[in-house]
Enzyme design. Structure first.
Site, short mmCIF file in Angstrom:
data_model
loop_
_atom_site.label_atom_id
_atom_site.label_comp_id
_atom_site.label_asym_id
_atom_site.label_seq_id
_atom_site.Cartn_x
_atom_site.Cartn_y
_atom_site.Cartn_z
N ARG A 82 0.79 -1.23 0.00
CA ARG A 82 0.00 0.00 0.00
C ARG A 82 0.82 1.28 0.00
NH1 ARG A 82 -5.27 -0.77 3.77
NH2 ARG A 82 -6.01 -2.25 2.24
N HIS A 110 -6.00 6.45 6.14
CA HIS A 110 -6.89 5.29 6.24
C HIS A 110 -6.84 4.58 7.59
CE1 HIS A 110 -9.25 1.97 4.69
NE2 HIS A 110 -8.27 1.10 4.86
C1 SIN Z 1 -9.86 -2.03 1.33
O1 SIN Z 1 -10.93 -2.58 1.08
O2 SIN Z 1 -9.10 -1.67 0.44
C2 SIN Z 1 -9.50 -1.77 2.75
C3 SIN Z 1 -9.13 -3.00 3.43
C4 SIN Z 1 -8.23 -2.69 4.57
O3 SIN Z 1 -7.92 -1.55 4.83
O4 SIN Z 1 -7.78 -3.64 5.21
#
Ligand code: SIN
Length: 515
Positions: free
Chosen positions: A273, A334
């Site tokens: 990520r 996030h």
């Molecule tokens: C997502 O659905 O991309 C988020 C999943 C996560 O943050 O673990």
């Protein structure tokens, strides 16, 4: 005085799941600052990771989690996480969570940095919502007491033990005290620190701030995960475009239509990520745009609409048919990987005080959380809190596996300027601009000085927004000071002035309140 065996602060998956287990062992009160359904869990799209697939193994899940954590995972905690995952999934199924199936088996999808498809999901891309609704229905029909619209403002600690909390009734403005044997903070993360975030507006770092004020150790705060792909449309709150969209074949293109991820990483769109988020940022800068695009026009409309019904519907409501056109996206804050330091039983350094979920730092995420390990962490470690508290035990202080620890207090900075108290939007802009995906000494110092001055100027809180702002300023200071201290780049923490990982920094930064 109201007395309970367990007081649980927060009503996301961590609060509800812990409460449902705790009710078998004693009286339970959930205190939540909004309604029982106001939480971040329901925004979780991707799902829950567990090594239950045919080509998967506990060892592989362990390896992927450790690799993502970039040298800072607690290996013991990760073993617990992956080993106990299959049993905890069975628990959720027994609670009634309707995971999606394919040919009679639980369906599994892939997300970044997972070696194999490993992610369970429900309602296509509505996993969090299904879990939240299932658990909150169970809580509502149980003997668990729920106090809504009540914000916890203080942890009451006496002779080194947590005794209860003070809470502010958001309707009447009155303060009430609650006593318990075990206090569990399950308040979620602090995504509202940042202008662009995928979180619900309840994610204001409350548990971290409460715990810090009470003398609890707070760790790894510099590691804030930015999701690479949130919908970027003018005037529309960032909306998560799940990593599973790339897992199912979504392609990232810049505004010129170029597929850029292979230029940055061999794994392409499914690189870790932090790598994808930074690559997007570089592409946006290179092309002078505030967005890139996800292209899923090559998937059949049937797959797109059944696998991602929420995303499809949300985009359509905003004039975008994602089966035919590109989806504009940009990174957004996030997930708070650091937080209240716990051992593998969810215990903090204060007896009787536990933390679960995003507000906790159990050590499983290290410098970068593997996608869909977070709801799993909730299930595994909440269960362990219950095992720990089943019989009256003498809690012991958390132990950590790192070879070197750095302990810091959060002293006031030497800033002469007097500034007015901030607004929420000023605070969010500051973090986005100065403490974001790419940081350096100058930006972090500016943010740290401003936050310190803001902290001085904040008036005594009188309502929910002002309590939340206080909590955000304190949490933001912890993030910023930790990011300044860590003079390297690792996982989600990227310093342009120290772009490499350094062996001497393979350690954790822990803050405690100065006495
Ligand atoms: C997502 O659905 O991309 C988020 C999943 C996560 O943050 O673990």
């Amino acid at each position: 005085m109201n007395q309970y065996d367990y007081i649980i602060v927060g009503s996301g998956i961590a609060g509800l799941y812990t409460a449902l287990l705790a009710k078998e062992q004693g009286s339970v009160l959930i205190i939540t600052k909004g309604s029982i359904d106001d939480c971040n869990t329901k925004y979780a799209q991707g799902g829950i990771a567990a090594a239950i697939g045919k080509n998967d193994s506990l060892e592989l899940h362990f390896k992927d989690t450790i690799a993502a954590g970039d040298g800072l995972c607690d290996e013991g905690a990760v073993h617990i996480l992956v080993d106990e995952a299959p049993d905890r999934i069975t628990d959720l199924v027994n609670f009634g969570v309707p995971f999606d199936t394919l040919d009679g088996e639980i369906a599994l999808t892939r997300e970044a940095a997972h070696s194999v498809p490993r992610i369970l999901h429900a309602g296509g891309d509505a996993t969090g919502e299904h879990i939240e609704v299932t658990l909150s229905n169970q809580v509502r029909s149980s003997k668990i007491q729920v106090l809504e619209d009540c914000l916890t403002t203080e942890i009451w600690v006496e002779k080194g033990k947590a005794r209860g909390v003070k809470a502010f009734d958001c309707h009447t403005g009155s303060m009430e005290e609650f006593e318990c044997r075990f206090l569990i903070l399950a308040t979620g993360g602090a995504g509202q620190l940042f202008k662009f975030n995928t979180n619900s507006d309840v994610a204001t770092g409350d548990g971290i701030a409460l715990a810090f004020r009470a003398g609890v150790e707070i760790v790894d705060m510099e590691f804030f995960q930015f999701h690479p792909t949130a919908l970027r449309l003018p005037g529309v709150t960032p909306f998560l475009i799940s990593e599973a969209v790339r897992g199912e074949g979504g392609i990232l293109r810049n505004i010129e239509g170029h597929r850029f991820m292979p230029d940055y990483a061999p794994e392409g769109e499914l690189a870790p990520r932090d790598v994808v988020a930074r690559s997007i940022l570089y592409e946006m800068e290179k092309t002078g745009s505030d967005r890139v695009f996800i292209d899923i026009t090559h998937l059949s409309p049937y797959v797109t609409t059944t696998r991602f019904p929420h995303i499809y519907r949300f985009c359509l409501d905003h004039g975008l048919d994602i089966t035919k056109g590109l989806v504009p996206v940009a990174p957004a804050a996030h997930y708070t990987m650091g937080g209240i330091k716990t051992n593998s039983w969810g215990e903090t350094n204060i007896a009787g005080l536990f933390a679960a979920g995003e507000t906790a730092c159990t050590g499983v995420h290290g410098a970068n959380r593997l996608a869909s390990n977070s709801m799993l962490e909730v299930l595994v470690f909440s269960k362990r809190i219950m095992e720990r508290t089943r019989k009256e035990i003498k809690p012991k202080a958390p132990t950590t596996s790192e070879s070197v620890k750095a302990h810091h207090s959060l002293s006031q900075r030497q800033v002469t300027k007097v500034v007015p108290a901030p607004s929420l939007s000023a605070l969010q802009q500051l973090h986005w601009d100065k403490v974001g995906i790419i940081r350096d000494k100058q930006s972090l110092t500016e943010a740290a000085d401003t936050l310190s001055a803001w902290q001085e100027s904040l008036p005594q809180p009188t309502d929910r927004p002002s309590y939340e702002l206080n909590n955000l300023v304190l949490t933001g200071r912890l993030v910023t000071e930790a990011a300044l201290l860590r003079k390297e780049s690792r996982g989600a923490h990227f310093r342009s002035d120290f772009p490499k990982s350094l062996p001497q920094w393979q350690r954790h930064i822990t803050f405690t309140r100065s006495k």
